[in-house]
Scaffold this motif. Sequence first.
Motif, PDB file in Angstrom:
ATOM      1  N   ALA A  35      -1.961  10.346  -1.120  1.00 49.20           N
ATOM      2  CA  ALA A  35      -1.585   9.562  -0.172  1.00 49.20           C
ATOM      3  C   ALA A  35      -0.369   9.988   0.906  1.00 49.20           C
ATOM      4  O   ALA A  35      -0.968  11.074   1.855  1.00 49.20           O
ATOM      5  CB  ALA A  35      -0.694   8.499  -0.119  1.00 49.20           C
ATOM      6  N   ARG A  46       4.054   7.309   7.798  1.00 45.30           N
ATOM      7  CA  ARG A  46       2.956   7.809   6.987  1.00 45.30           C
ATOM      8  C   ARG A  46       2.419   7.388   5.913  1.00 45.30           C
ATOM      9  O   ARG A  46       1.077   6.619   5.992  1.00 45.30           O
ATOM     10  CB  ARG A  46       2.789   9.789   6.825  1.00 45.30           C
ATOM     11  CG  ARG A  46       1.952  10.358   6.482  1.00 45.30           C
ATOM     12  CD  ARG A  46       2.005  11.273   6.352  1.00 45.30           C
ATOM     13  NE  ARG A  46       0.811  12.071   5.941  1.00 45.30           N
ATOM     14  CZ  ARG A  46       0.559  13.005   5.800  1.00 45.30           C
ATOM     15  NH1 ARG A  46       1.025  13.946   5.273  1.00 45.30           N
ATOM     16  NH2 ARG A  46      -0.873  14.027   5.055  1.00 45.30           N
ATOM     17  N   ARG A  50      -1.020   4.534   6.004  1.00 43.52           N
ATOM     18  CA  ARG A  50      -2.394   5.080   5.053  1.00 43.52           C
ATOM     19  C   ARG A  50      -2.583   4.021   4.139  1.00 43.52           C
ATOM     20  O   ARG A  50      -3.785   3.270   4.686  1.00 43.52           O
ATOM     21  CB  ARG A  50      -1.503   6.404   4.520  1.00 43.52           C
ATOM     22  CG  ARG A  50      -1.271   7.510   4.810  1.00 43.52           C
ATOM     23  CD  ARG A  50      -2.937   8.216   4.948  1.00 43.52           C
ATOM     24  NE  ARG A  50      -4.145   8.429   4.086  1.00 43.52           N
ATOM     25  CZ  ARG A  50      -3.881   9.101   3.329  1.00 43.52           C
ATOM     26  NH1 ARG A  50      -3.505  10.779   4.468  1.00 43.52           N
ATOM     27  NH2 ARG A  50      -4.793   8.899   2.410  1.00 43.52           N
ATOM     28  N   CYS A  54      -6.108   2.018   5.186  1.00 40.01           N
ATOM     29  CA  CYS A  54      -6.695   1.358   3.775  1.00 40.01           C
ATOM     30  C   CYS A  54      -7.377   0.235   3.777  1.00 40.01           C
ATOM     31  O   CYS A  54      -8.069  -0.439   3.650  1.00 40.01           O
ATOM     32  CB  CYS A  54      -5.950   1.928   2.232  1.00 40.01           C
ATOM     33  SG  CYS A  54      -7.410   1.560   1.100  1.00 40.01           S
TER      34      CYS A  54
END
Length: 71
Positions: A35, A46, A50, A54
């Motif tokens: 990731a 970050r 992510r 998701c």
Amino acid sequence: MPVPGDLGGQLAQRWVGRLALPGLLLAATALVGAALGQRQPFDDARLLYRVARCATSFAARPPSAACPAAS
């Protein structure tokens, strides 16, 4: 004769302690590494972005798509 049942329980506990937990740690490390990539390996923001993206995309699916075994 309760000995085989006790032996099976002890074997399951040993398996979880010695194989399953380290395997889960390895899988989690690989997912985080995939990731984040190589440019920003320690970027917490970050990673959280992510994970949130998701989770949002998973939550937007209809229940029949989220759990295909239910249909």
